[in-house]
Design a protein around this motif. Structure first.
Motif, PDB file in Angstrom:
ATOM      1  N   TYR A  60       0.862  -1.191   0.000  1.00  0.00           N
ATOM      2  CA  TYR A  60       0.000   0.000   0.000  1.00  0.00           C
ATOM      3  C   TYR A  60       0.901   1.244   0.000  1.00  0.00           C
ATOM      4  O   TYR A  60       1.082   1.897   1.027  1.00  0.00           O
ATOM      5  CB  TYR A  60      -0.907   0.016   1.230  1.00  0.00           C
ATOM      6  N   PRO A  61       1.483   1.595  -1.159  1.00  0.00           N
ATOM      7  CA  PRO A  61       2.543   2.610  -1.180  1.00  0.00           C
ATOM      8  C   PRO A  61       2.096   4.049  -0.946  1.00  0.00           C
ATOM      9  O   PRO A  61       2.924   4.882  -0.574  1.00  0.00           O
ATOM     10  CB  PRO A  61       3.138   2.452  -2.583  1.00  0.00           C
TER      11      PRO A  61
ATOM     12  N   ARG B  19     -15.972  -4.451   3.111  1.00  0.00           N
ATOM     13  CA  ARG B  19     -15.635  -4.204   4.533  1.00  0.00           C
ATOM     14  C   ARG B  19     -16.314  -2.933   5.044  1.00  0.00           C
ATOM     15  O   ARG B  19     -16.879  -2.919   6.141  1.00  0.00           O
ATOM     16  CB  ARG B  19     -14.126  -4.102   4.711  1.00  0.00           C
ATOM     17  N   PHE B  20     -16.222  -1.885   4.261  1.00  0.00           N
ATOM     18  CA  PHE B  20     -16.825  -0.624   4.694  1.00  0.00           C
ATOM     19  C   PHE B  20     -18.358  -0.695   4.645  1.00  0.00           C
ATOM     20  O   PHE B  20     -19.039  -0.156   5.521  1.00  0.00           O
ATOM     21  CB  PHE B  20     -16.320   0.531   3.849  1.00  0.00           C
TER      22      PHE B  20
ATOM     23  N   ALA C 215      -8.548  -2.551   3.656  1.00  0.00           N
ATOM     24  CA  ALA C 215      -9.908  -2.168   3.288  1.00  0.00           C
ATOM     25  C   ALA C 215      -9.916  -1.065   2.246  1.00  0.00           C
ATOM     26  O   ALA C 215     -10.743  -1.072   1.313  1.00  0.00           O
ATOM     27  CB  ALA C 215     -10.676  -1.738   4.533  1.00  0.00           C
ATOM     28  N   LEU C 216      -9.000  -0.100   2.380  1.00  0.00           N
ATOM     29  CA  LEU C 216      -8.917   0.980   1.393  1.00  0.00           C
ATOM     30  C   LEU C 216      -8.458   0.453   0.044  1.00  0.00           C
ATOM     31  O   LEU C 216      -8.959   0.876  -1.011  1.00  0.00           O
ATOM     32  CB  LEU C 216      -7.971   2.075   1.888  1.00  0.00           C
ATOM     33  N   GLU C 217      -7.512  -0.479   0.050  1.00  0.00           N
ATOM     34  CA  GLU C 217      -7.039  -1.070  -1.205  1.00  0.00           C
ATOM     35  C   GLU C 217      -8.167  -1.837  -1.891  1.00  0.00           C
ATOM     36  O   GLU C 217      -8.355  -1.728  -3.106  1.00  0.00           O
ATOM     37  CB  GLU C 217      -5.863  -2.004  -0.929  1.00  0.00           C
ATOM     38  N   GLU C 218      -8.922  -2.607  -1.112  1.00  0.00           N
ATOM     39  CA  GLU C 218     -10.063  -3.328  -1.682  1.00  0.00           C
ATOM     40  C   GLU C 218     -11.085  -2.356  -2.260  1.00  0.00           C
ATOM     41  O   GLU C 218     -11.611  -2.576  -3.361  1.00  0.00           O
ATOM     42  CB  GLU C 218     -10.707  -4.194  -0.604  1.00  0.00           C
ATOM     43  N   LEU C 219     -11.364  -1.284  -1.533  1.00  0.00           N
ATOM     44  CA  LEU C 219     -12.328  -0.289  -2.003  1.00  0.00           C
ATOM     45  C   LEU C 219     -11.871   0.323  -3.316  1.00  0.00           C
ATOM     46  O   LEU C 219     -12.663   0.480  -4.259  1.00  0.00           O
ATOM     47  CB  LEU C 219     -12.502   0.793  -0.935  1.00  0.00           C
ATOM     48  N   ALA C 220     -10.589   0.666  -3.401  1.00  0.00           N
ATOM     49  CA  ALA C 220     -10.050   1.271  -4.623  1.00  0.00           C
ATOM     50  C   ALA C 220     -10.125   0.312  -5.807  1.00  0.00           C
ATOM     51  O   ALA C 220     -10.178   0.745  -6.956  1.00  0.00           O
ATOM     52  CB  ALA C 220      -8.602   1.701  -4.392  1.00  0.00           C
ATOM     53  N   ASN C 221     -10.149  -1.004  -5.505  1.00  0.00           N
ATOM     54  CA  ASN C 221     -10.220  -2.008  -6.565  1.00  0.00           C
ATOM     55  C   ASN C 221     -11.642  -2.533  -6.776  1.00  0.00           C
ATOM     56  O   ASN C 221     -11.843  -3.604  -7.343  1.00  0.00           O
ATOM     57  CB  ASN C 221      -9.278  -3.174  -6.256  1.00  0.00           C
TER      58      ASN C 221
ATOM     59  N   GLN D  74     -10.650   8.076  -2.772  1.00  0.00           N
ATOM     60  CA  GLN D  74     -11.889   7.361  -2.475  1.00  0.00           C
ATOM     61  C   GLN D  74     -12.930   8.275  -1.840  1.00  0.00           C
ATOM     62  O   GLN D  74     -14.128   8.147  -2.122  1.00  0.00           O
ATOM     63  CB  GLN D  74     -11.599   6.151  -1.591  1.00  0.00           C
ATOM     64  N   VAL D  75     -12.496   9.189  -0.984  1.00  0.00           N
ATOM     65  CA  VAL D  75     -13.437  10.143  -0.396  1.00  0.00           C
ATOM     66  C   VAL D  75     -14.054  11.005  -1.494  1.00  0.00           C
ATOM     67  O   VAL D  75     -15.280  11.195  -1.544  1.00  0.00           O
ATOM     68  CB  VAL D  75     -12.736  11.015   0.663  1.00  0.00           C
ATOM     69  N   ARG D  76     -13.210  11.505  -2.387  1.00  0.00           N
ATOM     70  CA  ARG D  76     -13.729  12.345  -3.476  1.00  0.00           C
ATOM     71  C   ARG D  76     -14.661  11.557  -4.398  1.00  0.00           C
ATOM     72  O   ARG D  76     -15.746  12.032  -4.784  1.00  0.00           O
ATOM     73  CB  ARG D  76     -12.563  12.904  -4.297  1.00  0.00           C
ATOM     74  N   LYS D  77     -14.241  10.344  -4.743  1.00  0.00           N
ATOM     75  CA  LYS D  77     -15.021   9.524  -5.660  1.00  0.00           C
ATOM     76  C   LYS D  77     -16.384   9.170  -5.076  1.00  0.00           C
ATOM     77  O   LYS D  77     -17.424   9.306  -5.744  1.00  0.00           O
ATOM     78  CB  LYS D  77     -14.236   8.250  -5.984  1.00  0.00           C
ATOM     79  N   LEU D  78     -16.402   8.738  -3.828  1.00  0.00           N
ATOM     80  CA  LEU D  78     -17.661   8.333  -3.200  1.00  0.00           C
ATOM     81  C   LEU D  78     -18.567   9.520  -2.913  1.00  0.00           C
ATOM     82  O   LEU D  78     -19.789   9.388  -2.944  1.00  0.00           O
ATOM     83  CB  LEU D  78     -17.376   7.568  -1.901  1.00  0.00           C
ATOM     84  N   GLU D  79     -17.968  10.673  -2.634  1.00  0.00           N
ATOM     85  CA  GLU D  79     -18.801  11.847  -2.387  1.00  0.00           C
ATOM     86  C   GLU D  79     -19.463  12.317  -3.684  1.00  0.00           C
ATOM     87  O   GLU D  79     -20.597  12.807  -3.679  1.00  0.00           O
ATOM     88  CB  GLU D  79     -17.965  12.965  -1.765  1.00  0.00           C
TER      89      GLU D  79
END
Length: 431
Positions: A196-197, A265-266, A254-260, A206-211
């Motif tokens: 997770y670099p 999880r969320f 969880a963030l990596e999964e969300l981005a993919n 992800q915040v911007r995309k989901l909002e």
């Protein structure tokens, strides 16, 4: 009130520990298993008293109306107008019901809470006792020490909310500090850094995309049962992280999964909010404290300004809401309690032995704020436990050991176990 006997028979002169819970508004008695498992009653009595307005008190400032609105809100955008209207109606309905019974909502505040504990010690004829409080309970413990120092042998505060600085805009700094520390800890572990670099960029994206394009999903709550509709937007994502759902060690994964494209999880964590324990949490106490002590002197634009400073470039619709306390300013307009900021936002200066405990992963009460508190407590020992979030002692055997040694020798606790501690490895998902 409850008195938990010592596991090991205590000497007659051994001072008990009195506990001050977080919230404000959480059911104090629910915390007893965590306290017992943490050894608080190993060799001395543990005294539990619910703060005024909590469950089992008369009157009880529970707001079932808010519990039900929160359960419905998981199917709405976190900052959506419909969610706000639903919440504010629940706040008004609760206030109207409580005040119709003659309840004075301004009588529920930290000064009165502290006086209640002073009265309890006198009523029980205890010459001196030890105090342990976490989160809002640390705020209460410091207020109690400032106003009623007599009979206090030692004070331990965990996940510190300093009375002199706690305001609604303040929460954004704590949130940013905790998240930054989690991400820095990942970067310090080679396996996590490799997998997770750039977590800060991932979270912002992800915040911007989901909002901009919220996800609407049907998922079962973690406890099981029928799937429920949930809306996952930027505000919901941020607040799930603040609530540690998922756990800090799982947040990068969880963030990596969300981005993919896998929000499971969320989404399941969001669905957990649909299962509310109706009437157990004293939302009325939360509102009375927040609106009289944390909100005055600031406004919604101040919250937004603090959010922009903490997370530059994030959508204003996310940053306009106080983490964990959405729509609090309009709620305070309805709750209508007296301004107590000037009498509550006062630093506690004391020479009573104190132990100040923080977790580096705390995104609710940032660890750095404890240092200012410790400077005003001349007899204090200040520890930070790496890799632990909010309410450190139940999560950390080391913190439990330090706390036990502090109550045994308040002026010379053994903090050796903290040296060399590192966060546990983060969860790594296969590529």
């Amino acid at each position: 009130m409850a008195v938990i006997a010592a596991v090991t028979p205590a000497k007659p002169a051994q001072a008990p520990v009195v506990f001050m819970a977080g919230g404000p508004g959480a059911d104090t008695f629910d915390d007893i298993p965590f306290l017992v498992d943490s050894g608080l009653n190993k060799d001395r009595e543990l005294i539990i008293m619910a703060q005024r307005g909590n469950l089992y008190d008369q009157p009880d400032l529970a707001c079932p109306e808010i519990d039900r609105s929160n359960a419905q809100a998981v199917g709405l955008g976190y900052d959506a107008q419909e969610a706000e209207q639903l919440f504010l109606k629940a706040v008004k309905d609760c206030r109207d019901r409580l005040t119709a019974d003659g309840t004075d909502l301004s009588a529920y505040n930290t000064t009165q809470n502290a006086a209640d504990f002073a009265d309890l010690r006198t009523a029980l004829a205890i010459p001196e006792w030890n105090v342990y409080g976490y989160s809002y309970g640390s705020n209460l413990a410091l207020t109690y020490l400032r106003l009623h120092p007599e009979g206090i042998r030692a004070v331990a505060i965990d996940s510190v909310a300093p009375p002199q600085v706690v305001t609604l805009p303040w929460t954004w700094g704590s949130t940013a500090e905790g998240i930054d520390t989690i991400f820095d800890a990942c970067a310090a572990q080679p396996a996590c850094k490799d997998r997770y670099p750039d977590l800060r960029r991932t979270l912002t994206e992800q915040v911007r995309k989901l909002e901009a394009r919220p996800l609407t999903l049907n998922v079962p709550p973690p406890s099981g049962g029928k799937p429920v509709k949930v809306v996952l937007d930027g505000g919901a994502l941020l607040n799930l992280i603040v609530a540690f759902t998922p756990r800090p060690k799982d947040i990068p994964a969880a963030l990596e999964e969300l981005a993919n494209g896998n929000p499971e999880r969320f989404a399941k964590a969001r669905a957990a909010g649909s299962v509310q324990k109706v009437g157990e949490f004293a939302h009325g106490l939360t509102n009375s404290v927040a609106c009289s002590e944390w909100a005055p002197g600031y406004s919604e634009p101040d919250v937004l300004k603090a959010g922009r400073k903490a997370f530059p470039g994030w959508p204003d619709t996310v940053l306009a809401q106080v983490p964990q306390l959405p729509f609090q300013y309009p709620a305070c307009g309805i709750w209508d309690v007296a301004d107590r900021a000037s009498v509550q936002r006062v630093a506690t200066v004391s020479s009573v032995p104190a132990l100040v405990i923080s977790g580096t992963f705390d995104v609710k009460t940032g660890a750095s704020w404890a240092k200012g508190v410790a400077r005003n407590l001349s007899g204090s020992t200040d520890i930070q436990v790496p890799g632990i979030g909010h309410w450190v002692v139940p999560q950390s055997p080391c913190a439990q050991s330090v706390l036990a040694s502090f109550f045994a020798r308040p002026t010379a606790p053994d903090t050796g176990c903290v040296d060399g501690l590192e966060p546990e490895p983060f969860t790594i998902i296969p590529r």
